[in-house]
Motif scaffolding. Structure first.
Motif, PDB file in Angstrom:
ATOM      1  N   LEU A  72       0.813  -1.212   0.000  1.00  0.00           N
ATOM      2  CA  LEU A  72       0.000   0.000   0.000  1.00  0.00           C
ATOM      3  C   LEU A  72       0.853   1.271   0.000  1.00  0.00           C
ATOM      4  N   ARG A  73       1.984   1.236   0.704  1.00  0.00           N
ATOM      5  CA  ARG A  73       2.850   2.418   0.765  1.00  0.00           C
ATOM      6  C   ARG A  73       3.642   2.625  -0.516  1.00  0.00           C
ATOM      7  N   SER A  74       4.175   1.541  -1.082  1.00  0.00           N
ATOM      8  CA  SER A  74       5.103   1.689  -2.201  1.00  0.00           C
ATOM      9  C   SER A  74       4.511   1.327  -3.561  1.00  0.00           C
ATOM     10  N   SER A  75       3.339   0.736  -3.587  1.00  0.00           N
ATOM     11  CA  SER A  75       2.714   0.236  -4.818  1.00  0.00           C
ATOM     12  C   SER A  75       3.586  -0.803  -5.511  1.00  0.00           C
ATOM     13  N   LYS A  76       4.400  -1.487  -4.730  1.00  0.00           N
ATOM     14  CA  LYS A  76       5.263  -2.547  -5.256  1.00  0.00           C
ATOM     15  C   LYS A  76       5.154  -3.758  -4.344  1.00  0.00           C
ATOM     16  N   LEU A  77       5.311  -4.936  -4.959  1.00  0.00           N
ATOM     17  CA  LEU A  77       5.328  -6.160  -4.164  1.00  0.00           C
ATOM     18  C   LEU A  77       6.612  -6.211  -3.353  1.00  0.00           C
ATOM     19  N   PRO A  78       6.543  -6.735  -2.134  1.00  0.00           N
ATOM     20  CA  PRO A  78       7.773  -6.880  -1.356  1.00  0.00           C
ATOM     21  C   PRO A  78       8.716  -7.849  -2.056  1.00  0.00           C
ATOM     22  N   ASP A  79       9.993  -7.679  -1.823  1.00  0.00           N
ATOM     23  CA  ASP A  79      11.000  -8.560  -2.396  1.00  0.00           C
ATOM     24  C   ASP A  79      10.726  -9.990  -1.944  1.00  0.00           C
ATOM     25  N   VAL A  80      10.707 -10.933  -2.889  1.00  0.00           N
ATOM     26  CA  VAL A  80      10.402 -12.328  -2.582  1.00  0.00           C
ATOM     27  C   VAL A  80      11.422 -12.896  -1.603  1.00  0.00           C
ATOM     28  N   ALA A  81      12.692 -12.561  -1.767  1.00  0.00           N
ATOM     29  CA  ALA A  81      13.731 -13.057  -0.863  1.00  0.00           C
ATOM     30  C   ALA A  81      13.526 -12.509   0.544  1.00  0.00           C
ATOM     31  N   ALA A  82      13.125 -11.244   0.652  1.00  0.00           N
ATOM     32  CA  ALA A  82      12.890 -10.642   1.966  1.00  0.00           C
ATOM     33  C   ALA A  82      11.678 -11.279   2.626  1.00  0.00           C
ATOM     34  N   THR A  83      10.645 -11.556   1.838  1.00  0.00           N
ATOM     35  CA  THR A  83       9.445 -12.193   2.375  1.00  0.00           C
ATOM     36  C   THR A  83       9.767 -13.601   2.844  1.00  0.00           C
ATOM     37  N   ALA A  84      10.577 -14.336   2.087  1.00  0.00           N
ATOM     38  CA  ALA A  84      10.951 -15.696   2.473  1.00  0.00           C
ATOM     39  C   ALA A  84      11.787 -15.679   3.747  1.00  0.00           C
ATOM     40  N   SER A  85      12.673 -14.711   3.885  1.00  0.00           N
ATOM     41  CA  SER A  85      13.493 -14.657   5.090  1.00  0.00           C
ATOM     42  C   SER A  85      12.655 -14.289   6.309  1.00  0.00           C
ATOM     43  N   VAL A  86      11.594 -13.514   6.114  1.00  0.00           N
ATOM     44  CA  VAL A  86      10.700 -13.185   7.221  1.00  0.00           C
ATOM     45  C   VAL A  86       9.999 -14.447   7.694  1.00  0.00           C
ATOM     46  N   GLN A  87       9.618 -15.310   6.778  1.00  0.00           N
ATOM     47  CA  GLN A  87       8.962 -16.550   7.154  1.00  0.00           C
ATOM     48  C   GLN A  87       9.916 -17.459   7.915  1.00  0.00           C
ATOM     49  N   GLU A  88      11.223 -17.438   7.559  1.00  0.00           N
ATOM     50  CA  GLU A  88      12.197 -18.273   8.243  1.00  0.00           C
ATOM     51  C   GLU A  88      12.563 -17.715   9.604  1.00  0.00           C
ATOM     52  N   THR A  89      12.649 -16.382   9.714  1.00  0.00           N
ATOM     53  CA  THR A  89      12.944 -15.736  10.994  1.00  0.00           C
ATOM     54  C   THR A  89      11.746 -14.886  11.357  1.00  0.00           C
ATOM     55  N   PRO A  90      10.805 -15.453  12.104  1.00  0.00           N
ATOM     56  CA  PRO A  90       9.529 -14.799  12.372  1.00  0.00           C
ATOM     57  C   PRO A  90       9.673 -13.479  13.116  1.00  0.00           C
ATOM     58  N   ASP A  91       8.788 -12.560  12.787  1.00  0.00           N
ATOM     59  CA  ASP A  91       8.688 -11.267  13.447  1.00  0.00           C
ATOM     60  C   ASP A  91       7.911 -11.456  14.739  1.00  0.00           C
ATOM     61  N   GLU A  92       8.281 -10.736  15.788  1.00  0.00           N
ATOM     62  CA  GLU A  92       7.595 -10.867  17.075  1.00  0.00           C
ATOM     63  C   GLU A  92       6.115 -10.542  16.974  1.00  0.00           C
ATOM     64  N   ASP A  93       5.721  -9.630  16.067  1.00  0.00           N
ATOM     65  CA  ASP A  93       4.324  -9.243  15.954  1.00  0.00           C
ATOM     66  C   ASP A  93       3.494 -10.240  15.157  1.00  0.00           C
ATOM     67  N   ASN A  94       4.149 -11.067  14.341  1.00  0.00           N
ATOM     68  CA  ASN A  94       3.428 -12.020  13.505  1.00  0.00           C
ATOM     69  C   ASN A  94       3.323 -13.348  14.239  1.00  0.00           C
ATOM     70  N   VAL A  95       2.273 -13.529  14.987  1.00  0.00           N
ATOM     71  CA  VAL A  95       2.082 -14.707  15.818  1.00  0.00           C
ATOM     72  C   VAL A  95       1.995 -15.967  14.967  1.00  0.00           C
ATOM     73  N   ALA A  96       1.339 -15.881  13.820  1.00  0.00           N
ATOM     74  CA  ALA A  96       1.128 -17.054  12.979  1.00  0.00           C
ATOM     75  C   ALA A  96       2.436 -17.586  12.405  1.00  0.00           C
ATOM     76  N   ALA A  97       3.475 -16.771  12.342  1.00  0.00           N
ATOM     77  CA  ALA A  97       4.734 -17.185  11.744  1.00  0.00           C
ATOM     78  C   ALA A  97       5.686 -17.826  12.741  1.00  0.00           C
ATOM     79  N   HIS A  98       5.248 -18.069  13.947  1.00  0.00           N
ATOM     80  CA  HIS A  98       6.103 -18.645  14.973  1.00  0.00           C
ATOM     81  C   HIS A  98       5.777 -20.117  15.185  1.00  0.00           C
TER      82      HIS A  98
END
Length: 107
Positions: A72-98
């Motif tokens: 919504l902010r950038s009108s661009k899809l997030p980088d696929v590599a960055a999204t994959a790394s987020v799934q591997e190292t979960p964010d504290e706010d994303n409960v479902a990814a833990h």
């Protein structure tokens, strides 16, 4: 005998999920609040969803709120590599990814 503290998220009288920490339970509750608002908003769209589809989409959007915010902010899809790394190292706010967190599906 061991004493175990559980924080249970309850919605409309139904137990949704239990967690080992209050912070995790609060984050999940906040995500459910967002999913509820998104679901109501999706119902107002001109797209006709089958039963349960708008709820599933709303939950997915709430679980991926950081990626949605980036789009919504950038009108661009997030980088696929960055999204994959987020799934591997979960964010504290994303409960479902833990996957390693102690949580149980409430009956």
């Amino acid at each position: 005998m061991a004493v175990e503290i559980k924080y249970v998220v309850v919605r409309e009288g139904q137990e949704k999920m239990s967690f080992a920490s209050k912070k995790e339970a609060d984050a999940y509750d906040k995500m459910l609040d967002l999913a509820e608002v998104l679901g109501d908003w999706l119902q107002q769209s001109p797209v006709a969803f089958e039963e349960g589809q708008s709820d599933a989409l709303a939950m997915w959007l709430a679980e991926n709120k950081d990626a949605l915010s980036t789009v919504l902010r950038s009108s661009k899809l997030p980088d696929v590599a960055a999204t994959a790394s987020v799934q591997e190292t979960p964010d504290e706010d994303n409960v479902a990814a833990h996957p390693g967190r102690k949580r149980t599906k409430a009956a």
